[in-house]
Design a protein around this motif. Structure first.
Motif, PDB file in Angstrom:
ATOM      1  N   GLY A 222       8.280 -41.125  30.040  1.00  0.00           N
ATOM      2  CA  GLY A 222       7.745 -39.831  29.653  1.00  0.00           C
ATOM      3  C   GLY A 222       8.722 -38.705  29.922  1.00  0.00           C
ATOM      4  N   ASP A 223       8.189 -37.571  30.327  1.00  0.00           N
ATOM      5  CA  ASP A 223       9.011 -36.386  30.582  1.00  0.00           C
ATOM      6  C   ASP A 223       9.398 -36.246  32.047  1.00  0.00           C
ATOM      7  N   PHE A 224       9.022 -37.221  32.866  1.00  0.00           N
ATOM      8  CA  PHE A 224       9.319 -37.131  34.296  1.00  0.00           C
ATOM      9  C   PHE A 224      10.820 -37.203  34.538  1.00  0.00           C
ATOM     10  N   MET A 225      11.344 -36.221  35.247  1.00  0.00           N
ATOM     11  CA  MET A 225      12.759 -36.125  35.584  1.00  0.00           C
ATOM     12  C   MET A 225      13.644 -36.023  34.351  1.00  0.00           C
ATOM     13  N   LYS A 226      13.145 -35.375  33.299  1.00  0.00           N
ATOM     14  CA  LYS A 226      13.961 -35.102  32.128  1.00  0.00           C
ATOM     15  C   LYS A 226      14.260 -33.616  32.069  1.00  0.00           C
ATOM     16  N   ALA A 227      15.505 -33.298  31.817  1.00  0.00           N
ATOM     17  CA  ALA A 227      15.902 -31.889  31.738  1.00  0.00           C
ATOM     18  C   ALA A 227      15.632 -31.360  30.342  1.00  0.00           C
ATOM     19  N   ALA A 228      15.328 -30.080  30.257  1.00  0.00           N
ATOM     20  CA  ALA A 228      15.176 -29.446  28.948  1.00  0.00           C
ATOM     21  C   ALA A 228      16.522 -29.435  28.248  1.00  0.00           C
ATOM     22  N   SER A 229      16.520 -29.728  26.964  1.00  0.00           N
ATOM     23  CA  SER A 229      17.771 -29.821  26.205  1.00  0.00           C
ATOM     24  C   SER A 229      18.376 -28.436  25.998  1.00  0.00           C
ATOM     25  N   PRO A 230      19.581 -28.187  26.514  1.00  0.00           N
ATOM     26  CA  PRO A 230      20.230 -26.883  26.330  1.00  0.00           C
ATOM     27  C   PRO A 230      20.733 -26.730  24.897  1.00  0.00           C
ATOM     28  N   THR A 231      20.907 -25.525  24.471  1.00  0.00           N
ATOM     29  CA  THR A 231      21.419 -25.258  23.121  1.00  0.00           C
ATOM     30  C   THR A 231      22.645 -24.370  23.207  1.00  0.00           C
ATOM     31  N   ASP A 232      23.494 -24.484  22.179  1.00  0.00           N
ATOM     32  CA  ASP A 232      24.688 -23.646  22.143  1.00  0.00           C
ATOM     33  C   ASP A 232      24.391 -22.346  21.387  1.00  0.00           C
ATOM     34  N   ALA A 233      25.446 -21.580  21.105  1.00  0.00           N
ATOM     35  CA  ALA A 233      25.246 -20.284  20.456  1.00  0.00           C
ATOM     36  C   ALA A 233      24.645 -20.410  19.065  1.00  0.00           C
ATOM     37  N   ASN A 234      24.845 -21.564  18.426  1.00  0.00           N
ATOM     38  CA  ASN A 234      24.307 -21.783  17.092  1.00  0.00           C
ATOM     39  C   ASN A 234      22.907 -22.380  17.109  1.00  0.00           C
ATOM     40  N   GLY A 235      22.383 -22.588  18.315  1.00  0.00           N
ATOM     41  CA  GLY A 235      21.048 -23.148  18.426  1.00  0.00           C
ATOM     42  C   GLY A 235      21.004 -24.663  18.361  1.00  0.00           C
ATOM     43  N   SER A 236      22.181 -25.312  18.393  1.00  0.00           N
ATOM     44  CA  SER A 236      22.242 -26.773  18.340  1.00  0.00           C
ATOM     45  C   SER A 236      22.047 -27.353  19.735  1.00  0.00           C
TER      46      SER A 236
ATOM     47  N   GLN B 209      23.416 -35.422  31.135  1.00  0.00           N
ATOM     48  CA  GLN B 209      24.005 -35.221  32.459  1.00  0.00           C
ATOM     49  C   GLN B 209      23.009 -34.530  33.392  1.00  0.00           C
ATOM     50  N   SER B 210      22.317 -33.518  32.881  1.00  0.00           N
ATOM     51  CA  SER B 210      21.350 -32.797  33.708  1.00  0.00           C
ATOM     52  C   SER B 210      20.194 -33.695  34.124  1.00  0.00           C
ATOM     53  N   ALA B 211      19.730 -34.540  33.194  1.00  0.00           N
ATOM     54  CA  ALA B 211      18.635 -35.453  33.509  1.00  0.00           C
ATOM     55  C   ALA B 211      19.049 -36.420  34.608  1.00  0.00           C
ATOM     56  N   GLU B 212      20.258 -36.952  34.517  1.00  0.00           N
ATOM     57  CA  GLU B 212      20.728 -37.881  35.540  1.00  0.00           C
ATOM     58  C   GLU B 212      20.876 -37.181  36.887  1.00  0.00           C
TER      59      GLU B 212
ATOM     60  N   LEU C 199      19.044 -34.690  37.933  1.00  0.00           N
ATOM     61  CA  LEU C 199      17.683 -34.526  38.434  1.00  0.00           C
ATOM     62  C   LEU C 199      17.175 -35.819  39.061  1.00  0.00           C
ATOM     63  N   ARG C 200      17.466 -36.926  38.406  1.00  0.00           N
ATOM     64  CA  ARG C 200      17.005 -38.211  38.914  1.00  0.00           C
ATOM     65  C   ARG C 200      17.686 -38.563  40.226  1.00  0.00           C
ATOM     66  N   GLN C 201      18.974 -38.294  40.302  1.00  0.00           N
ATOM     67  CA  GLN C 201      19.693 -38.569  41.542  1.00  0.00           C
ATOM     68  C   GLN C 201      19.167 -37.697  42.679  1.00  0.00           C
ATOM     69  N   SER C 202      18.836 -36.452  42.380  1.00  0.00           N
ATOM     70  CA  SER C 202      18.273 -35.570  43.389  1.00  0.00           C
ATOM     71  C   SER C 202      16.924 -36.083  43.869  1.00  0.00           C
ATOM     72  N   PHE C 203      16.098 -36.527  42.920  1.00  0.00           N
ATOM     73  CA  PHE C 203      14.795 -37.092  43.281  1.00  0.00           C
ATOM     74  C   PHE C 203      14.976 -38.327  44.152  1.00  0.00           C
ATOM     75  N   GLU C 204      15.912 -39.191  43.795  1.00  0.00           N
ATOM     76  CA  GLU C 204      16.124 -40.425  44.551  1.00  0.00           C
ATOM     77  C   GLU C 204      16.662 -40.143  45.951  1.00  0.00           C
ATOM     78  N   ARG C 205      17.479 -39.085  46.104  1.00  0.00           N
ATOM     79  CA  ARG C 205      17.957 -38.713  47.442  1.00  0.00           C
ATOM     80  C   ARG C 205      16.792 -38.249  48.316  1.00  0.00           C
ATOM     81  N   GLN C 206      15.897 -37.446  47.745  1.00  0.00           N
ATOM     82  CA  GLN C 206      14.735 -36.997  48.510  1.00  0.00           C
ATOM     83  C   GLN C 206      13.805 -38.160  48.827  1.00  0.00           C
ATOM     84  N   LEU C 207      13.690 -39.080  47.886  1.00  0.00           N
ATOM     85  CA  LEU C 207      12.883 -40.279  48.126  1.00  0.00           C
ATOM     86  C   LEU C 207      13.466 -41.088  49.276  1.00  0.00           C
TER      87      LEU C 207
END
Length: 235
Positions: A34-48, A56-59, A61-69
């Motif tokens: 699902g959406d657990f530990m997924k980062a919002a997709s960033p966009t560039d100046a063109n909206g892509s 990279q951001s999602a990973e 987040l997951r590593q941070s969660f696993e460290r706290q765990l």
């Protein structure tokens, strides 16, 4: 039965993540759902959407969660039939395995992370079932090195246990049997593909053989294993 009750979906256990961690909290195998530990997709100046940055951001987040765990469960050994429960970032994490201080850190932990409102008893049942199956697949061992040597079986186990966060099977023996059957099927399929591309690629039946003709290396190893098991049973 009321119309509301009849229209409700069946009650199926659901998890946000399944992890297999070593004694230091490193992820050896696992899946997030699902959406657990997924980062919002960033966009560039063109909206892509910048998919590489999002991954990279999602990973991270997951590593941070696993460290706290790991900070919560480090040094705690949970029996295979008595899972322990901790709370991390508002999520309920239930785990089996691990080693107590002074006993080494070879034994891995099987962790199930549940969504808000999921029963701790249900999560404990799920973790215990998967840990039992993992132990059976590893020949009674849950040592880190054994897991690393058989990662393909571990990932097959996760897939047989859970699909998209929905739990499919909890019985340890049934899970282990399904994984071995699926592994055998995939090995046979790969063997057939190799034969179709490069001919038979066989070897003459050797000291393990009683079969005529040629057989592949995989078939020879399989026959050798069956003969060894047969000899052990006879003894």
């Amino acid at each position: 039965m009321s119309l509301l009750t009849a229209s409700m979906p069946p009650l199926l256990p659901k998890v946000d993540a399944i992890l297999v961690l070593d004694g230091e909290g490193n992820r050896l195998a696992g899946k997030y759902y699902g959406d657990f530990m997924k980062a919002a997709s960033p966009t560039d100046a063109n909206g892509s959407t910048d998919n590489a940055t999002a991954t990279q951001s999602a990973e991270q987040l997951r590593q941070s969660f696993e460290r706290q765990l790991q900070s919560k469960i480090g040094g705690i050994a949970a029996r295979p039939d008595a899972a322990e429960v901790v709370t991390v970032l508002g999520k309920t994490a239930v785990f089996c395995g691990g080693s107590a201080p002074g006993q080494g850190g070879g034994s891995v932990r099987v962790v199930h992370v549940g969504p808000a409102g999921e029963s701790e008893l249900v999560l404990a049942h799920l973790a215990e079932g998967m840990y039992d199956a993992l132990s059976q697949l590893m020949g009674g061992s849950t040592d880190r090195n054994m897991i690393l040597d058989n990662l393909e079986l571990v990932f097959l186990l996760i897939d047989e246990h859970c699909d998209g966060g929905i739990i499919l099977e909890t019985d340890g023996h049934k899970l282990a049997s399904s994984v071995l059957l699926r592994d055998e099927q995939e090995a046979t399929r790969a063997e057939e593909q190799a034969q179709s591309k490069g001919g038979k690629g066989g070897i003459a039946s050797g000291p393990f053989g009683g079969m005529g003709g040629d057989m592949t290396i995989a078939q020879a190893l399989r026959q050798a294993r069956e003969q060894i098991l047969s000899n052990l049973n006879q003894n």
